[in-house]
Design an enzyme around this catalytic site. Structure first.
Site, mmCIF file in Angstrom:
data_model
loop_
_atom_site.group_PDB
_atom_site.id
_atom_site.type_symbol
_atom_site.label_atom_id
_atom_site.label_comp_id
_atom_site.label_asym_id
_atom_site.label_seq_id
_atom_site.Cartn_x
_atom_site.Cartn_y
_atom_site.Cartn_z
ATOM 1 N N GLY A 38 3.435 -22.354 -23.536
ATOM 2 C CA GLY A 38 4.077 -21.486 -24.510
ATOM 3 C C GLY A 38 4.537 -20.154 -23.958
ATOM 4 O O GLY A 38 4.872 -19.238 -24.718
ATOM 5 N N GLU A 41 10.504 -20.625 -23.031
ATOM 6 C CA GLU A 41 11.219 -21.394 -24.046
ATOM 7 C C GLU A 41 11.628 -22.755 -23.488
ATOM 8 O O GLU A 41 11.671 -22.968 -22.271
ATOM 9 C CB GLU A 41 12.470 -20.630 -24.476
ATOM 10 N N ASP A 52 16.771 -11.460 -20.141
ATOM 11 C CA ASP A 52 15.811 -10.780 -21.009
ATOM 12 C C ASP A 52 15.370 -9.448 -20.399
ATOM 13 O O ASP A 52 15.381 -8.405 -21.073
ATOM 14 C CB ASP A 52 14.589 -11.674 -21.249
ATOM 15 N N LYS A 56 16.197 -5.552 -21.871
ATOM 16 C CA LYS A 56 15.128 -4.575 -22.083
ATOM 17 C C LYS A 56 15.375 -3.312 -21.264
ATOM 18 O O LYS A 56 15.091 -2.202 -21.718
ATOM 19 C CB LYS A 56 13.779 -5.187 -21.701
ATOM 20 N N GLY A 154 3.484 -15.099 -24.696
ATOM 21 C CA GLY A 154 2.456 -15.853 -25.406
ATOM 22 C C GLY A 154 2.576 -15.659 -26.912
ATOM 23 O O GLY A 154 3.226 -14.729 -27.386
#
Length: 280
Positions: A38, A41, A52, A56, A154
């Site tokens: 997990g 993705e 990502d 950020k 997570g």
């Protein structure tokens, strides 16, 4: 004065790199494990290719330096081309590999910013950031070095962040960009050079003429590599370093400013002249 920020801001890629380094897994094996747990993705493109972390970082730059920019203005890549052989090189050096987002105030003025894989020294706080954790190292004029650490991927950390945002929306809370409105904003400065390591399978895919100089070259193995100095602007206008399975990783102290590169270039050419005269 805020001198620099270096950060691991994507827990998924950090988990994958940790498994590649500590457990000798290949990239695909480590990615599959991250998905099963997990931490990644089912379509991991935004994480593993650096999008990502890049998004950020544009927010970080506004908070830290008052810089308003867009992702297409920042040099970046992810970990999609990192190979087992790169991890072996890092181990031989006593270093780790991390996907590091960083920004640094330059002597020439402005701020250099990019998101790239990097060799990290053993005494660097980011070398202790493993698995799904994130870490941020801030260096400033008066507070010296500060290190922040916590989970970055997570189910529970993600859910906590979502609930925090929903709560902020409910109360009409808005972040204040003090560096944007209460200080003179800084500007991005791409006029720098970077020390890089590049691994590849065929030298025909590497435009060696793009480098200011090359410091190391190893071509005996199936996967070859070199270390050299190249202009950030050159990387922004080319894509060879993202193609054909080529892996580009920053050296531990990668930034060279214009005021330094002239001296270093002269020293490098003097060494090459010595080799031509004495060894050829």
């Amino acid at each position: 004065m805020l001198h620099s920020i270096r950060a691991i801001v994507n827990g998924s890629t950090n988990f994958i790199l940790t498994k590649m380094f500590d457990e000798n897994l290949g990239f695909k094996e480590a990615l599959l494990l991250a998905q099963q747990l997990g931490f990644a993705e089912s379509n991991p493109t935004l994480d593993v290719e650096g999008f990502d972390a890049l998004n950020k970082w544009t927010i970080f730059l506004c908070h830290a330096y008052g810089i308003v920019t867009t992702p297409d203005q920042i040099l970046f890549t992810g970990i999609q081309n990192i190979h087992k052989s790169d991890a072996l090189v890092a181990k031989a050096r006593g270093q780790q590999i991390r996907l590091v987002a960083q920004a640094k105030k330059l002597v020439d003025g402005g701020v250099a910013a990019f998101v790239l894989p990097q060799f990290v020294l053993a005494d660097n706080p980011l070398s202790f950031v493993k698995n799904e954790y994130n870490g941020v190292v801030i260096e400033s004029g008066f507070a010296d070095q500060q290190f922040f650490y916590g989970k970055g991927a997570g189910s529970f950390p993600t859910a906590s962040a979502v609930l925090s945002d929903l709560s902020a929306l409910r109360y009409g809370y808005k972040y204040e960009y003090k560096k944007l409105y209460h200080h003179e904003p800084n500007q991005l400065n791409d006029d720098i050079y970077l020390r890089v390591y590049v691994s590849f399978t065929d030298v025909k895919n590497i435009p060696t003429e793009d480098f200011e100089w090359i410091e190391q070259w190893h071509a005996q193995e199936d996967r070859k590599y070199l270390s050299g100095v190249i202009a950030l602007k050159k990387l922004k206008t080319t894509i060879w370093w993202k193609e054909n399975g080529t892996s580009l990783i920053l050296e531990p102290d990668p930034i060279i400013e214009n005021i330094e590169v002239r001296k270093l270039k002269k020293k490098a050419w003097n060494w090459l002249d010595y080799c031509r005269i004495n060894l050829i």
